[in-house]
Design an enzyme around this catalytic site. Structure first.
Site, mmCIF file in Angstrom:
data_model
loop_
_atom_site.group_PDB
_atom_site.id
_atom_site.type_symbol
_atom_site.label_atom_id
_atom_site.label_comp_id
_atom_site.label_asym_id
_atom_site.label_seq_id
_atom_site.Cartn_x
_atom_site.Cartn_y
_atom_site.Cartn_z
ATOM 1 N N LYS A 114 0.744 -1.174 0.189
ATOM 2 C CA LYS A 114 -0.195 0.151 -0.057
ATOM 3 C C LYS A 114 0.790 1.347 -0.134
ATOM 4 O O LYS A 114 0.355 2.319 -0.534
ATOM 5 C CB LYS A 114 -0.913 0.016 1.249
ATOM 6 C CG LYS A 114 -2.210 -0.798 0.955
ATOM 7 C CD LYS A 114 -3.230 -0.560 1.949
ATOM 8 C CE LYS A 114 -4.429 -1.485 1.721
ATOM 9 N NZ LYS A 114 -5.520 -1.365 2.486
ATOM 10 N N LYS A 198 -4.669 -8.898 -6.841
ATOM 11 C CA LYS A 198 -5.770 -9.052 -5.981
ATOM 12 C C LYS A 198 -6.959 -7.994 -6.549
ATOM 13 O O LYS A 198 -6.688 -6.954 -6.608
ATOM 14 C CB LYS A 198 -5.524 -8.804 -4.520
ATOM 15 C CG LYS A 198 -6.407 -8.976 -3.650
ATOM 16 C CD LYS A 198 -6.173 -8.822 -2.224
ATOM 17 C CE LYS A 198 -6.125 -7.141 -1.856
ATOM 18 N NZ LYS A 198 -6.258 -6.486 -0.529
ATOM 19 N N LYS A 201 -10.629 -2.510 -4.194
ATOM 20 C CA LYS A 201 -11.269 -1.424 -4.216
ATOM 21 C C LYS A 201 -10.729 -0.243 -4.760
ATOM 22 O O LYS A 201 -11.288 0.880 -5.500
ATOM 23 C CB LYS A 201 -11.829 -1.036 -2.723
ATOM 24 C CG LYS A 201 -12.621 -1.771 -1.884
ATOM 25 C CD LYS A 201 -12.629 -1.244 -0.499
ATOM 26 C CE LYS A 201 -13.102 -2.308 0.473
ATOM 27 N NZ LYS A 201 -12.759 -2.254 1.854
#
Ligand code: TYM
Length: 333
Positions: A114, A198, A201
């Site tokens: 992230k 993956k 969102k």
């Protein structure tokens, strides 16, 4: 003894098929079993580890509650609340951050992903977020935590924190060491555009995911455009290991239709992807559209959603404030 189930979902918008198949579908099953006491948390404190538009955040909190209800969680059976409204979560997170070790957090792969290349610019909250997650779980004496595969490492950290606290203060079994509940299959749904990534969102391409609020046409279009390879459909399970995109799409079909992977592979073996994709769109539409319609309906019932949160917060606060009081005593405050 009833099992104590706890899980959380970030209200960051774009809840998708990965969240549903990896986590929410399992929440519903656990909610329906009378052997369980379930707590489902809308983790808004986690959401602000990356910057949020306050107005959108408020809507996304309600949308997450609407998604829980539309998917089949019964707010009379399970506690549904938002994290920021139960102050024990922030308090416990601070105390546990004095227990967790830098070396443990430095190993968290999700932070590395992230934060990307520019780690210096990531918020401290993003770095310490697994400690807040441990606080969430441990405040409720949770015995089982249903999550997708990507949260496995965070749960291991939570177990380490619980054990170290119990050892450091000589309070055996004060924090329950929770068990992860990660499904054997379909616990990691991948992007429709790249079978090695993956479904997420935050992916910039909306074509990479099926949102739980998508319309029928959008679902059909996204599946039509989903990446595949030039070969016909695989003829056995072993073949799936090298063909990420095929594996993901077949997995989604199997999970939604409730039929074993092996049977699904057999059913479509050697066929064209286009024929399979028509069937896949159909099972997704059949499952997701009723949820999508219900989410949109519930979003017009703001008072209903807010009351669910209000009621859930009272119940959660009763449990969590009791636990934090005991933590204070143990720590010496
Ligand atoms: P979050 O909001 O990213 O995701 C919510 C749940 O969805 C699962 N999930 C997936 N499962 C399969 N395939 C995917 N592509 C996929 N993407 C997401 C996640 O594993 C998760 O179960 N840190 C957590 C929220 C949290 C929490 C907690 C969970 C905060 N406190 C305490 C359990 C217990 C998170 O960011 O999930």
């Amino acid at each position: 003894m009833k099992k104590k189930i706890f899980s959380g979902v970030q209200p960051t918008g774009n809840l998708h098929l990965g969240n549903y198949l990896g986590a929410i579908k399992n929440f519903v099953k656990l909610n329906n079993d009378d052997q369980n006491n379930c707590v489902f948390c809308v983790v808004d404190l986690h959401a602000i580890t990356v910057s949020q538009d306050p107005k959108k955040l408020r809507n996304n909190i309600r949308e997450t509650v609407a998604t829980f209800i539309a998917s089949g969680i019964d707010p009379k059976k399970s506690i549904i609340f938002n994290q920021s409204q139960v102050s024990a979560h922030s308090e416990a997170a601070w105390i546990l951050s004095c227990i967790a070790r830098m070396g443990w957090l430095n190993r968290m792969t999700q932070f590395k992903e992230k934060a990307g290349k520019d780690k210096e610019k990531a918020s401290i909250g993003l770095y310490s977020y697994p400690v807040l997650m441990a606080a969430d779980i441990l405040l409720y004496d949770s015995t089982h935590v249903p999550v997708g595969d990507d949260q496995k490492q965070h749960l291991e950290l939570c177990r380490d924190i619980a054990q170290k606290f119990n050892n450091d203060f000589g309070v055996k079994d004060f924090f329950k060491v929770p068990e992860p509940l990660i499904q054997k299959e379909f616990s990691r749904i991948m992007s429709l555009k790249d079978g090695s990534k993956k479904m997420s969102k935050s992916d910039l391409s909306d074509l990479s995911r099926i949102n739980l609020t998508d319309e029928k046409d959008e679902i059909i279009n996204k599946i039509k455009k989903a990446k595949t390879d030039p070969m016909p459909m695989p003829s056995n399970i072993e073949e799936l290991e090298k063909r990420f995109e095929a594996k993901n799409l077949i997995g989604i079909y199997a999970s939604l239709s409730g039929q074993p992977l092996e049977k699904t592979v057999k059913e479509f073996a050697g066929k064209n992807f286009s024929e399979f994709k028509e069937n896949l769109s159909q099972v997704i539409v059949d499952k997701i559209i009723p949820i999508s319609v219900e989410i949109k309906k519930l979003l017009n019932e703001k008072d209903y959603l807010d009351n669910i949160l209000l009621d859930g917060c009272k119940k959660a606060n009763n449990i969590a404030s009791n636990k934090i009081k005991k933590i204070h005593e143990i720590v010496g405050f």
